[in-house]
Design a protein around this motif. Structure first.
Motif: not given
Length: 470
Positions: A88-95, A116-118
């Motif tokens: 899963x991608x827990x966090x993906x951020x740009x500041x 995640x996948x679901x």
């Protein structure tokens, strides 16, 4: 699980050998000490010659690989499963933070969480596959004005006191240090989540919209805010617990302050570090609060409703202590917090991070009060004690640092008949300072019987985290 451990060890050894070899070659060629390769720096663009106007950009990516012991009676994608592996991608951020004048700044943060996948899906859910195409949204979007700046605009010298005021969607929160936690400088693989008293209920991912002030008064760092909580409208059952329902629309008030005994922190953004790899000697003691009138509602008897105030108090201590020979770069990090929550009678909230499970209606065994998947008791009316510690091992590489850690939570909820102990144990591997991190963590949670409200089982969860921060 053995494969995950072996993969972590392989990656660590490969990076150590590569970087050490590279440094040896460079030193032989020049015989001049190299600039520390761990100092990556920041993405900052000055837009005037004096550096008074600038733009900073940050990137944060956190990827999880997991093995989850599911609660009894769990379906995953419609199939009964005792254990679930997922990515899963827990966090993906740009500041982005920009100072337009020496007095005025804007802060923005945009990204996604928990895909995640679901779960976490947007337009790609349904027949085309659950979990696809989550929507980007703003986590933070606020403006800020310097009333008393950190540094004198004319002399450049630091001011003893400073004061800033701002407004917008923000996370200048009250209650505790963890309620203002930096998710890029966490001691463990993640934060415990109960540190955010209204997470995804009366806030948007730990943020509310309103006005705030923050600054320093000598050695005291402080923040205060007045906000309009996001609307909630849950309906309580007769004789049941209080639920979130703030239809009266009262404002919320929050604040947090801490005294800094040793080295002082610079708080140009709201997020407070939970781990500095014990490079500096730090000891901070703080306390805070959150208050919102008529935030929840209960129905003690049919058609009779009672409103309840939400009030949360916290006290904590945070310390980082270099230990022994400075060349060894060893250090101890300690954090402890005590929370008192009051949301109304028997209020309780369950949550499971990126939960892949749903309840199996055909299951005939003992069900957990928490529900399916990796759900746990998150928080509720009652008290929570949280203790966290980590130790940076002696230096053995110019690239990597190793830090074992341990978390412990003791939850005493009014709605339950027994206190619950939760713990996380693991090790983090840091590369290039704190710009890259691999963490392996095991978490254990108790499960409560739905009828007796007492613990009848425990389940666990392995997390392998890959994090990049620029």
């Amino acid at each position: 699980m053995k494969k995950l451990i072996l993969l972590t060890a392989f990656l660590s050894l490969t990076l150590i050998n590569a970087q050490d070899s590279l440094q040896t070659v460079k030193q032989k060629e020049t015989n001049v000490p190299e600039k520390n390769p761990l100092d990556i720096g920041e993405l900052k663009l000055n837009i005037d010659s004096k550096g008074e106007k600038w733009v900073k950009v940050g990137i944060n990516s956190q990827i999880w690989l997991r093995n989850i012991e599911n609660n009894p009676g769990t379906l995953v994608n419609g199939n009964p499963q005792d254990n679930t592996y997922d990515a899963s991608i827990r966090r993906m951020r740009v500041t982005m933070q920009t100072q337009l004048t020496p007095f005025y700044t804007v802060y923005l943060q945009v990204g996604i969480n928990n895909q995640s996948f679901i779960s976490g899906g947007g337009t790609g859910t349904g027949a085309f596959g659950a979990g696809k195409k989550p929507s980007l949204f703003f986590h933070d979007a606020y403006n800020e004005i310097a009333i008393i700046p950190r540094n004198n605009f004319y002399t450049g010298k630091p001011n003893i006191n400073n004061l800033y005021i701002g407004a917008g969607l923000h996370s200048w929160n009250g209650v505790s240090r963890l309620t203002n936690a930096s998710t890029t400088k966490m001691l463990a693989a993640d934060i415990p989540i109960f540190n955010f008293p209204n997470i995804e209920v009366a806030d948007q991912f730990a943020r509310q919209i309103g006005v705030f002030v923050h600054g320093d008064f000598k050695r005291i760092n402080y923040r205060l805010s007045v906000n309009k909580p996001f609307a909630t409208s849950n309906t309580p059952v007769v004789g049941g617990a209080a639920v979130d329902n703030n239809k009266s629309g009262k404002l919320s008030y929050s604040g947090y302050a801490y005294y800094q005994f040793f080295e002082k922190e610079v708080t140009s953004v709201s997020f407070l570090s939970g781990n500095g790899l014990a490079k500096k000697k730090v000891l901070n003691m703080g306390a805070g609060f959150y208050s919102n009138k008529e935030a929840t509602i209960s129905q003690p008897i049919a058609t009779v409703f009672e409103t309840h105030n939400s009030s949360i108090f916290g006290a904590d201590v945070y310390g980082e202590f270099p230990i022994g020979n400075k060349a060894k770069e060893m250090g101890l990090t300690l954090y402890s917090a005590l929370y008192n929550y009051n949301y109304g009678p028997n209020y309780i909230r369950m949550s499971g991070l990126i939960n892949p499970g749903t309840a199996d209606p055909a299951f005939t065994g003992s069900r957990a009060l928490e529900g399916a998947g990796n759900n746990r008791v998150l928080m509720g009316t009652g008290n929570i004690l949280f203790i966290q510690t980590g130790f940076v091992l002696p230096k053995f590489s110019n690239v990597m640092k190793v830090q074992p850690f341990f978390n412990y939570s003791l939850k005493d909820m009014k709605a339950l008949e027994q206190k619950g102990s939760y713990y996380d144990v693991g090790t983090s591997f840091y590369f290039y300072g704190q710009n890259a991190k691999i963490a392996l963590q095991y978490s254990s949670r108790p499960l409560y019987d739905a009828t007796t409200k007492k613990i009848f089982d425990r389940k666990g969860e392995f997390i392998l985290l890959f994090q990049i921060v620029i």
